[in-house]
Design an enzyme around this catalytic site. Structure first.
Site, PDB file in Angstrom:
ATOM      1  N   LYS A  22       0.808  -1.219   0.000  1.00 43.44           N
ATOM      2  CA  LYS A  22       0.000   0.000   0.000  1.00 43.44           C
ATOM      3  C   LYS A  22       0.841   1.269   0.000  1.00 43.44           C
ATOM      4  CE  LYS A  22      -1.649   2.103   3.579  1.00 43.44           C
ATOM      5  NZ  LYS A  22      -2.356   2.590   4.747  1.00 43.44           N
ATOM      6  N   ASN A  23       1.749   1.418   0.954  1.00 49.75           N
ATOM      7  CA  ASN A  23       2.487   2.672   1.073  1.00 49.75           C
ATOM      8  C   ASN A  23       3.350   2.959  -0.148  1.00 49.75           C
ATOM      9  OD1 ASN A  23       1.322   3.296   3.505  1.00 49.75           O
ATOM     10  ND2 ASN A  23       2.964   2.393   4.717  1.00 49.75           N
ATOM     11  N   ARG A  97      -5.108   9.457   4.626  1.00 51.29           N
ATOM     12  CA  ARG A  97      -3.875  10.093   5.072  1.00 51.29           C
ATOM     13  C   ARG A  97      -2.871  10.196   3.918  1.00 51.29           C
ATOM     14  NH1 ARG A  97      -1.437  12.097   9.094  1.00 51.29           N
ATOM     15  NH2 ARG A  97       0.809  11.990   9.256  1.00 51.29           N
ATOM     16  N   ASP A 121      -6.229   6.319   8.922  1.00 46.81           N
ATOM     17  CA  ASP A 121      -6.182   5.592  10.180  1.00 46.81           C
ATOM     18  C   ASP A 121      -5.714   6.496  11.311  1.00 46.81           C
ATOM     19  OD1 ASP A 121      -3.546   5.853   9.424  1.00 46.81           O
ATOM     20  OD2 ASP A 121      -3.270   3.732   9.008  1.00 46.81           O
TER      21      ASP A 121
END
Length: 180
Positions: A22-23, A97, A121
């Site tokens: 994901k990141n 975010r 989150d």
């Protein structure tokens, strides 16, 4: 819950394709804003945060085509910066975010970024200070519009420099590096 059991003494064989992370996907996808050329990215995980970032790019008129389950093409030729200030963009970005990852590429290419205070989150205190201060060290000016909840970032020129970040931040570092 599924179980994966390994008994020693046997040679392993076969192939496995790791799923995209994901990141890293958020960072690479945000970087498509650096060029108006078509960019094809594969191994994109089909998860909510990644899909939200792709939707944010569509909101500002990046052409997005899904080529298969995990491969997309992006073309940021007709980006409309004014759409960064719309209620629709603000609502979507405030859920993610990772939307802060758009700041560096937008500043690098367009010298301006409007970034809603991102959500996502709630894992402890995770301020945006590293991103903002790092971009300011490169020459950006930052202002938070309390009425609209947007960070306005502008830069006439961005110049590389030596900097020591106040706290370790992988995404902050990636954002700063992509803006220079």
């Amino acid at each position: 819950m599924a179980v994966f059991e390994v008994n020693g003494g046997n040679k392993l064989r076969g192939e496995i394709e790791p799923q995209g992370a994901k990141n890293e996907a958020l960072q690479v996808i945000a970087a498509v804003l650096l060029t108006e050329e078509e960019v094809v990215i594969s191994n994109i995980p089909d998860i909510i945060d990644v899909n939200l970032l792709i939707d944010l790019l569509r909101e500002i008129h990046v052409t997005v085509n899904k080529l298969d389950a995990h491969t997309y093409s992006f073309r940021a030729k007709d980006v409309k910066l004014e759409d960064l200030q719309t209620e629709s963009f603000h609502k979507k970005a405030s859920r993610l975010r990772g939307s802060i990852m758009l700041a560096g590429p937008l500043l690098a290419r367009f010298r301006k970024a409007f970034i809603p205070k991102p959500g996502g989150d709630k894992i402890g205190r995770r301020p945006l200070d590293t991103h903002i201060r790092g971009l300011e060290k490169l020459g950006a000016r930052a202002h938070f519009d309390t009425g609209n909840g947007f960070f306005l970032l502008e830069a006439n020129d961005l110049t590389g420099c030596y900097m020591l970040l106040d706290e370790p931040s992988v995404t902050g570092t990636a954002n700063i590096v992509r803006s220079e």
